[in-house]
Structure formats: C-alpha cells, structure tokens
Design a protein around this motif. Sequence first.
Motif, PDB file in Angstrom:
ATOM      1  N   UNK A  61       0.861  -1.178   0.000  1.00  5.42           N
ATOM      2  CA  UNK A  61       0.000   0.000   0.000  1.00  5.42           C
ATOM      3  C   UNK A  61       0.899   1.231   0.000  1.00  5.42           C
ATOM      4  N   UNK A  62       0.825   2.009  -1.077  1.00  4.84           N
ATOM      5  CA  UNK A  62       1.613   3.223  -1.181  1.00  4.84           C
ATOM      6  C   UNK A  62       0.860   4.411  -0.605  1.00  4.84           C
ATOM      7  N   UNK A  63       1.571   5.233   0.173  1.00  3.42           N
ATOM      8  CA  UNK A  63       0.962   6.407   0.801  1.00  3.42           C
ATOM      9  C   UNK A  63       1.803   7.632   0.441  1.00  3.42           C
ATOM     10  N   UNK A  64       1.393   8.372  -0.590  1.00  2.40           N
ATOM     11  CA  UNK A  64       2.158   9.561  -0.975  1.00  2.40           C
ATOM     12  C   UNK A  64       2.224  10.588   0.153  1.00  2.40           C
ATOM     13  N   UNK A  65       3.396  11.221   0.249  1.00  2.00           N
ATOM     14  CA  UNK A  65       3.622  12.236   1.285  1.00  2.00           C
ATOM     15  C   UNK A  65       4.551  13.310   0.721  1.00  2.00           C
ATOM     16  N   UNK A  66       4.238  14.550   0.999  1.00  2.00           N
ATOM     17  CA  UNK A  66       5.032  15.674   0.498  1.00  2.00           C
ATOM     18  C   UNK A  66       5.792  16.381   1.618  1.00  2.00           C
ATOM     19  N   UNK A  67       5.983  15.721   2.755  1.00  2.16           N
ATOM     20  CA  UNK A  67       6.623  16.374   3.903  1.00  2.16           C
ATOM     21  C   UNK A  67       8.142  16.417   3.841  1.00  2.16           C
ATOM     22  N   UNK A  68       8.752  15.685   2.934  1.00  2.67           N
ATOM     23  CA  UNK A  68      10.207  15.605   2.902  1.00  2.67           C
ATOM     24  C   UNK A  68      10.734  16.366   1.687  1.00  2.67           C
ATOM     25  N   UNK A  69      11.097  17.634   1.903  1.00  6.75           N
ATOM     26  CA  UNK A  69      11.635  18.517   0.868  1.00  6.75           C
ATOM     27  C   UNK A  69      10.718  18.633  -0.347  1.00  6.75           C
ATOM     28  N   UNK A  70       9.406  18.522  -0.152  1.00 14.70           N
ATOM     29  CA  UNK A  70       8.462  18.726  -1.242  1.00 14.70           C
ATOM     30  C   UNK A  70       8.623  17.756  -2.395  1.00 14.70           C
ATOM     31  N   UNK A  71       8.987  16.501  -2.089  1.00 20.66           N
ATOM     32  CA  UNK A  71       9.312  15.542  -3.140  1.00 20.66           C
ATOM     33  C   UNK A  71       8.097  14.789  -3.688  1.00 20.66           C
ATOM     34  N   UNK A  72       6.890  15.151  -3.244  1.00 19.69           N
ATOM     35  CA  UNK A  72       5.657  14.603  -3.830  1.00 19.69           C
ATOM     36  C   UNK A  72       4.695  15.761  -4.063  1.00 19.69           C
ATOM     37  N   UNK A  73       5.032  16.652  -5.020  1.00 17.95           N
ATOM     38  CA  UNK A  73       4.247  17.872  -5.211  1.00 17.95           C
ATOM     39  C   UNK A  73       2.976  17.683  -6.035  1.00 17.95           C
ATOM     40  N   UNK A  74       2.839  16.586  -6.727  1.00 19.02           N
ATOM     41  CA  UNK A  74       1.770  16.437  -7.711  1.00 19.02           C
ATOM     42  C   UNK A  74       0.376  16.255  -7.140  1.00 19.02           C
ATOM     43  N   UNK A  75      -0.587  16.407  -8.044  1.00 14.28           N
ATOM     44  CA  UNK A  75      -1.986  16.126  -7.718  1.00 14.28           C
ATOM     45  C   UNK A  75      -2.177  14.611  -7.704  1.00 14.28           C
ATOM     46  N   UNK A  76      -3.329  14.167  -7.236  1.00 14.98           N
ATOM     47  CA  UNK A  76      -3.628  12.732  -7.228  1.00 14.98           C
ATOM     48  C   UNK A  76      -3.499  12.158  -8.635  1.00 14.98           C
ATOM     49  N   UNK A  77      -4.012  12.858  -9.633  1.00 12.94           N
ATOM     50  CA  UNK A  77      -3.951  12.377 -11.014  1.00 12.94           C
ATOM     51  C   UNK A  77      -2.510  12.290 -11.500  1.00 12.94           C
ATOM     52  N   UNK A  78      -1.704  13.298 -11.167  1.00 11.53           N
ATOM     53  CA  UNK A  78      -0.291  13.290 -11.585  1.00 11.53           C
ATOM     54  C   UNK A  78       0.474  12.163 -10.914  1.00 11.53           C
ATOM     55  N   UNK A  79       0.204  11.930  -9.637  1.00 11.25           N
ATOM     56  CA  UNK A  79       0.874  10.838  -8.915  1.00 11.25           C
ATOM     57  C   UNK A  79       0.500   9.498  -9.538  1.00 11.25           C
ATOM     58  N   UNK A  80      -0.789   9.293  -9.780  1.00 10.77           N
ATOM     59  CA  UNK A  80      -1.249   8.024 -10.365  1.00 10.77           C
ATOM     60  C   UNK A  80      -0.621   7.803 -11.737  1.00 10.77           C
ATOM     61  N   UNK A  81      -0.593   8.827 -12.558  1.00  7.14           N
ATOM     62  CA  UNK A  81      -0.022   8.710 -13.903  1.00  7.14           C
ATOM     63  C   UNK A  81       1.469   8.401 -13.836  1.00  7.14           C
ATOM     64  N   UNK A  82       2.200   9.112 -12.982  1.00  2.00           N
ATOM     65  CA  UNK A  82       3.636   8.884 -12.840  1.00  2.00           C
ATOM     66  C   UNK A  82       3.916   7.447 -12.414  1.00  2.00           C
TER      67      UNK A  82
END
Length: 164
Positions: A61-82
């Motif tokens: 189960x992947x859990x995106x997080x942007x708390x570490x130097x902004x390394x997950x800046x994308x929207x849900x759609x961008x994350x899924x596509x990537x």
Amino acid sequence: MSDLLDVPVTTLQGRATTLRELAGGGPALVVNVASKCGLTPQYSQLETLHEEFSPRGFTVVGVPCNQFMGQEPGSAEEIAEFCSATYGVTFPMTEKVEVNGEGAHPLFQQLTTAPDAAGEAGDVQWNFEKFLVDRDGSVVARFRPMIQPDAPEVRTAIEAVLPG
C-alpha cells in the motif's frame, strides 16, 4: 486506540476505505512514497513484491507524502499517472497525507509507535519508510528508507506473515 486495519483512509482516486479493505484482509507493507526522491526507484521493487506475493494474500500500500523537501508535489492524477507510466505500479495507493507532526494521518500516528530493528520508534525519517502489518493489524516489522524493498530481511519478514 482504534484497530489499525479499520482506520479510515482515502484512495488516490478519492474513495473512502480502510487499510483492511485495501489489503484484502491479508498482510500489507505500508510505505510512504514520493515521486521526486532519490529513493523513488524503490517503486520497481515494491511492485515486484506486490506481484510476487499478492497471490498469497499480500498487498503493498503506497501512501504519498510531500513532507520531505516537497518531493511529492503532484496532484492525485499526476501521482497516479507517474506511478503507472514510470514504474507500472498496480498496488493500491492512498491520497497524499502527512506522516509526521500534528497533522499526521491517524494511520501513521499508529504505525510510528512501532520500533525498527534497532528498537527505535517515532517519526518517519524520510520517503520510503516501510511498515509490515500482519492480517491481525499488528505492525510486525519496520524498515527505514535506505533498506531496499527486496532486501533479505524484508522478504523474510513478509514470508513469515504469509499463510504457508
């Protein structure tokens, strides 16, 4: 403290669910992930683990997080596509959440009470920290970010929580 498996989570597609449902009632490796991190190639190994062990009831189960130097800046759609286009990810993903601090998601408020192999609990150190949860909702192992998903100790821990 509520049962870890029944903590409400939201999928990357915006559907309300629980860890129990995402994991299909079996053991799961919960990982805080990011798309712009030096450790991002771990997605490949996570997908390999998911494909190899999912027939035995295991889920990553992947859990995106942007708390570490902004390394997950994308929207849900961008994350899924990537994740899909770059790493062929098929395992379930939650919406982007915080894993540390006052705003930490309730899932991580519970997960971070589990110690790693050195006996240290507490905050997630960086992207790609891994928590192995058994089918009963107990955190049975915690692997820090630099430990590769296909490391022998990770594979051994997963095998130990799978049905024979």
